[in-house]
Design an enzyme around this catalytic site. Sequence first.
Site, PDB file in Angstrom:
ATOM      1  N   ASP A 418      41.206  38.100  46.061  1.00 45.99           N
ATOM      2  CA  ASP A 418      40.238  37.921  44.594  1.00 45.99           C
ATOM      3  C   ASP A 418      39.043  37.121  44.435  1.00 45.99           C
ATOM      4  O   ASP A 418      39.305  35.873  44.747  1.00 45.99           O
ATOM      5  CB  ASP A 418      40.645  38.230  43.223  1.00 45.99           C
ATOM      6  CG  ASP A 418      40.220  38.814  42.536  1.00 45.99           C
ATOM      7  OD1 ASP A 418      39.181  38.780  42.133  1.00 45.99           O
ATOM      8  OD2 ASP A 418      40.934  38.791  40.871  1.00 45.99           O
ATOM      9  N   ASP A 475      35.976  46.889  38.013  1.00 45.15           N
ATOM     10  CA  ASP A 475      37.271  46.655  37.497  1.00 45.15           C
ATOM     11  C   ASP A 475      37.697  48.113  37.021  1.00 45.15           C
ATOM     12  O   ASP A 475      38.347  47.674  35.236  1.00 45.15           O
ATOM     13  CB  ASP A 475      37.331  45.114  36.217  1.00 45.15           C
ATOM     14  CG  ASP A 475      37.994  44.507  37.135  1.00 45.15           C
ATOM     15  OD1 ASP A 475      38.277  44.839  38.175  1.00 45.15           O
ATOM     16  OD2 ASP A 475      37.666  43.696  36.974  1.00 45.15           O
TER      17      ASP A 475
HETATM   18  C1  DGJ Z   1      39.889  40.203  38.548  1.00 44.85           C
HETATM   19  C2  DGJ Z   1      40.019  41.746  39.379  1.00 44.85           C
HETATM   20  O1  DGJ Z   1      38.770  42.526  39.567  1.00 44.85           O
HETATM   21  C3  DGJ Z   1      41.587  41.941  38.884  1.00 44.85           C
HETATM   22  O2  DGJ Z   1      41.413  43.912  39.892  1.00 44.85           O
HETATM   23  C4  DGJ Z   1      42.800  41.483  38.737  1.00 44.85           C
HETATM   24  O3  DGJ Z   1      43.157  41.307  40.033  1.00 44.85           O
HETATM   25  C5  DGJ Z   1      41.999  40.695  38.317  1.00 44.85           C
HETATM   26  N1  DGJ Z   1      41.060  39.430  38.799  1.00 44.85           N
HETATM   27  C6  DGJ Z   1      43.372  39.349  38.105  1.00 44.85           C
HETATM   28  O4  DGJ Z   1      42.797  38.554  37.683  1.00 44.85           O
END
Ligand code: DGJ
EC number: 3.2.1.22
Length: 668
Positions: A418, A475
Site C-alpha cells: 500500500d 477503495d
Molecule cells: C488503503 C487501502 O486502499 C485499503 O484497502 C486498506 O488497505 C487501507 N489502506 C489500510 O490502511
Amino acid sequence: MVLGSDGGMACCHYWGPPLPGDTDLDALVAAAAGGITGGMLDALPPLSLVPEARRSFPGQPGLVAFQNGLPLEPDWRLDSADQGDALTLRHVAPGLRLDITIRAMDHGLIGLRARLSSDAAVTLHHLALALPVPAHLSDLTELAGRWTREFQPVTTALDHGARLRDARTGRSGHEHPPHLWLTAPGTTNTGGEVVALHYGWSGGHRMLVEALPDGRRQIQLGHCSGSERAPGTVFETAEIWLARGDRGLNSVAVPFQRAIRDALPPARRPRPVHYNGWEAIYFRHDATELAQIAERAAALGAERFVLDDGWFGRRDDDSSSLGDWTIDPRKHPQGFKPLIDKLRALNMRFGLWFEPEMINEDSDLYRAHPDWVLGPADQIRGRSQLHLDMARDDVRDHLFDLIGGILGAWDIDYVKWDHNRLTPFPDAAQTRGVYALLDRLRAAHPQVEFESCASGGGRIDAGILTRCGRVWLSDSNDAIERLRIQHHAAMLLPACVTGSHVGPRECHTSGRVLPMALRAWTAAQRHMGFEMDPRELTTAEARTLTRVTTWWKANRDWMMAGDIWRLDRPAGSLAEMQLSADGSRMVVFAAQIDAPVALQPPLLRLTGLDPQARYRLTMLEHPVGHHSSSVALSRGAVTLNGAALMAQGVALPPAFPQTIAVIEGTRL
Ligand code: DGJ
C-alpha cells in the site's frame, strides 16, 4: 525522427534540428521505422520527438535543462539511426547525446523512450518525448479521478492552447493517471479512429497536449517536472506505449490489455478467490473472530485470506507504528501460527498487508531514525504519516531485512503493498528506490505475489505492473461505482490484474445498499474477492454469492486469459463482453445503473466475433424488471451468427435500476 522535406517551419510537423545536407533522413527513418513497427509509424504524421527551445519553436519544448546556471539549448545534429531489436536515433551536440529508442511490441503496440547523456552535469526540469497529433484526431480523452472514484474519462476538443497535467504527487495518482486517447469525433467503443498513449512510470508524469496557431499540434509525455532533483549526467524517460486503431476504443483497449497481461509477473496458479478483511475488522484483530471469518469466507468459496492493516507494532488506528514491521503480540500472541493453521485446514492461502514506504512519528523506527524521513519537518502530514527516503540504501536495506524476515518466517505467498500519502515533493529517486526494493524482495521471495495499492487505485501503470500481478483498483466496494471504474479501467487493464471485491451490505464509502446479485456479478467480472464480514450475510445473500463464486471458479481460466470488449449502451447503463483467447466462449455483463431511458432497452450489439460463426447464448442472470415475454433470451437459449449479433444485436428484457443481466455464449 522523421523530418519534413524542407526541414523548416513550412513543414507543419517539423520542430527538430536542421537536416544534415547529405542525408535523406526521411527515407532512412521511415524505412527503419516501417520495418520495426510494421508500418505503424507511417500511419501517424511525422514524429518530432523532442521539440527544442532554440530556433524559434513557439510551442512548449520537450527538454528544459540547465548547465552552469544557463539554459541548455543544444544544437542537435542527427548522428545515426541504428536498427537492432529497436530503432535508436542518436542526436549529438557538443558534450551531449540524445537517444530516442523506438521498439515494436507485441499486439501492435510501439514503445518509445528518450535518454539524455551529458559529459558534464546537467540540472533537468523535464525531458519529454513529443508526438505530433494528426489533425483529424481532434478529441482528447483523459482520466480524472479521486479516492473511491478513479478512472473517470473526460473528453475535450483539442482546439487551441496547451493542456498540461503534471502529476507531482510521487505516484501515477488518482487525479490524472498516465493514459491518454486521441480520437476522431464520434468515436465509440466499437467505431472510429483512435491513438492511445500510456506512460509506464509510477512516480508522477507530465502530459502536455498543445495546439499551435500555425496548425501544429503536439503531445508530450515524460516524468513530472522537477522530479530529477540532483544534477546528473544521464536522464531517461520511462517507456511510452502507443497503440493505434480504427475500430473504436476497443481496437486500442484490447491490445493494451494484452500487453499489460504479458508484462505482469507470471502467476503461478489460477487466480484464487480473494478474501480481504479490511472492511470487516479494520484494526480490530481478534483470533476468535478471525477464525470465524476465515471459516465463513472459505464456505463462500474464498481461497486466499489477506490480513490487512493493523497486525504490526501497536497499530490500533492509523496514527502509529508504520515502519515497525514486527507482529503485535497483543493481537497475535503466537504470531501468525494460529491463523495460518486455520487457513491451511480450510485450504486457504495467506497474504499480508504492508505499507513499506511510510513511517509514523509514533513509531520505534522514527524514534531511532528521524533522519530517514523524506522532506522537511514542517511538511503537511497525510493520514498522520510521513514518507521514508526510499533513495537511501540504509532505508531500503532495513526494510528488506524486516519485510523479508516476515516473508521468510511465515507461510506467506501474497503481499498487498500500500501507499497512502503523497511524497512531499516530486522525486524520481523515490520511485527508483521502490522499484529496487520490490525487485530485491521478489528475487529473494519468489513464492510471493504482490498487489499494488495506493489508497485504492493511486499507483496503476506499466512500471508497477511488471512487478505486481494485481491492482487494488479502488477503495470503493460500491458495485455501482465499481462497475464504472472497472469498465473505464478496461481501456488499459485486463481482468486478471484487476481486483474487485464484494463489500459490506451497506457500503462503507457511499452508504448505498445494493442487491447481492449486482454486487457479486460486479466482482465476478474481474479478479474476484470478498471484503465484507461474511457473518453479516443472510442465507439468501450467501446463496447468491456462493452461486456466482462457483461460476467464477469454473470460468476463471479462460476469463483471466481473455479480452474485455466494451459495448456501446445508452446513458445510465453499461455493458461489456469478455471473450476467450480462442473466441469460443464469451460472457456478457449488461448492467442497468439508472432508470432506463426507453421502456424497452435497445438491442445489445456485440463485437469482436467471427461474423460467419454461430453462437448460442443463454441468460445466466435475469435482471429484475417488468416481465417481457417478447424477449427470446428470457425464454431460453438463442442461436445467432456473429454478423447478426454484431450488426443487429440481441434483445434484453427491461431492467430495473441497480440490476444486471449476465449472458453466456459459446461458438458452435
Ligand atoms: C488503503 C487501502 O486502499 C485499503 O484497502 C486498506 O488497505 C487501507 N489502506 C489500510 O490502511
